[in-house]
Scaffold this motif. Structure first.
Motif, PDB file in Angstrom:
ATOM      1  N   ALA A 116       0.830  -1.201   0.000  1.00  0.00           N
ATOM      2  CA  ALA A 116       0.000   0.000   0.000  1.00  0.00           C
ATOM      3  C   ALA A 116       0.869   1.257   0.000  1.00  0.00           C
ATOM      4  CB  ALA A 116      -0.937   0.000   1.205  1.00  0.00           C
ATOM      5  N   VAL A 117       1.924   1.255   0.809  1.00  0.00           N
ATOM      6  CA  VAL A 117       2.837   2.401   0.862  1.00  0.00           C
ATOM      7  C   VAL A 117       3.555   2.574  -0.472  1.00  0.00           C
ATOM      8  CG1 VAL A 117       4.890   3.354   1.973  1.00  0.00           C
ATOM      9  CG2 VAL A 117       3.131   2.237   3.365  1.00  0.00           C
ATOM     10  N   GLN A 118       4.015   1.475  -1.036  1.00  0.00           N
ATOM     11  CA  GLN A 118       4.703   1.533  -2.327  1.00  0.00           C
ATOM     12  C   GLN A 118       3.790   2.110  -3.416  1.00  0.00           C
ATOM     13  OE1 GLN A 118       6.301  -2.249  -3.693  1.00  0.00           O
ATOM     14  NE2 GLN A 118       6.138  -1.597  -5.826  1.00  0.00           N
ATOM     15  N   MET A 119       2.556   1.628  -3.459  1.00  0.00           N
ATOM     16  CA  MET A 119       1.608   2.118  -4.460  1.00  0.00           C
ATOM     17  C   MET A 119       1.324   3.603  -4.284  1.00  0.00           C
ATOM     18  SD  MET A 119      -1.224  -0.885  -4.752  1.00  0.00           S
ATOM     19  CE  MET A 119      -2.100   0.029  -6.015  1.00  0.00           C
ATOM     20  N   ALA A 120       1.107   4.012  -3.031  1.00  0.00           N
ATOM     21  CA  ALA A 120       0.808   5.405  -2.752  1.00  0.00           C
ATOM     22  C   ALA A 120       1.964   6.314  -3.158  1.00  0.00           C
ATOM     23  CB  ALA A 120       0.480   5.584  -1.267  1.00  0.00           C
TER      24      ALA A 120
END
Length: 255
Positions: A225-229
């Motif tokens: 989720a952090v990577q995508m954001a």
């Protein structure tokens, strides 16, 4: 119907007390995609209510529709079947599994395409602090059952625009996105999305596709989720509780 009353027995040390309680309803929704004929696309375990919004948001996140213009009509047949009639059929195949209420991506390949958000939205930290209390006050079914998640959409001033509850966080987000599609409100590039639990891949990917620049959760995000954001230029906020929160990506939007 989101709530059901049941009989139960409460155990209190050496006491057995007969009583009643309210529980969240969970039922399967048969989602069919139709052009010349209908084919079941998925069976979604969800809390009944707002099935039209759920269906549209789910199909949008799956890439079956690119917008409301791809939809001819939505027909609800009975309480647990929804037909979405489309102008065209994409190459996306029907799921051969039940999509359970705790997992929005179970049984499919973990593939995504990042859309880079262009929003220049900036929000004061005091607005972010205020959101959990507004969410909790408006979780009507949760306040009775304690068994439902919620997703809410706010404007930059912290005004509640819409809120949906469901046994699945990702279902509640799909209902938000489906509602935006119906209002032709995608991309929602001046909005904040808040969910009542953790921030996993499925939540963030749905928010990105809807063009929401700030996504927040009461609990923790996952690494994906952090990577995508970060890649999508989304501000991701976790552990939003009381007067504190963590920003995991693109801090420039919070002032």
């Amino acid at each position: 119907m989101q709530i059901k009353k049941i009989n139960l027995e409460r155990i209190r040390e050496e006491e057995n007390i007969e009583g009643e309680d309210y529980i969240a309803v969970e039922e399967p929704m048969h989602l069919k995609v139709c052009k010349d004929s209908c084919e079941t696309f998925a069976v979604v375990m969800r809390t009944p209510g707002n099935d039209k919004e759920l269906s549209l948001g789910f199909l949008y996140s799956e890439g079956v529709i690119n917008g409301i213009e791809d939809v001819k009509k939505v027909v609800e047949r009975g309480s647990n079947t929804v037909e979405v009639w489309v102008n065209r059929l994409s190459g996306v195949k029907a799921r051969d599994i039940i999509v359970n209420s705790s997992c929005g991506v179970c049984g499919r390949a973990l593939l995504y395409t990042i859309s880079i958000l262009k929003s220049n939205l900036k929000v004061h930290r005091k607005v972010i602090f205020s959101l959990p209390e507004i969410l909790r006050e408006n979780q009507n079914a949760f306040n009775v059952t304690g068994g439902l998640h919620a997703a809410a959409l706010f404007n930059s001033s912290g005004k509640l625009l819409k809120i949906y509850e469901d046994v699945g966080r990702h279902n509640a987000v799909d209902k938000i996105v489906g509602s935006l599609l119906l209002e032709k409100g995608v991309p929602a590039d001046e909005c904040i999305l808040l969910v009542s639990g953790r921030l996993g891949y499925e939540i963030v990917s749905k928010g990105i596709k809807a063009g929401i620049p700030i996504i927040a959760g009461i609990s923790a995000p996952t690494s994906l989720a952090v990577q995508m954001a970060e890649e999508a230029r989304v501000t991701l906020i976790g552990f939003l509780r009381g007067d504190s929160f963590n920003i995991y990506s693109h801090t420039e939007r919070i002032i």
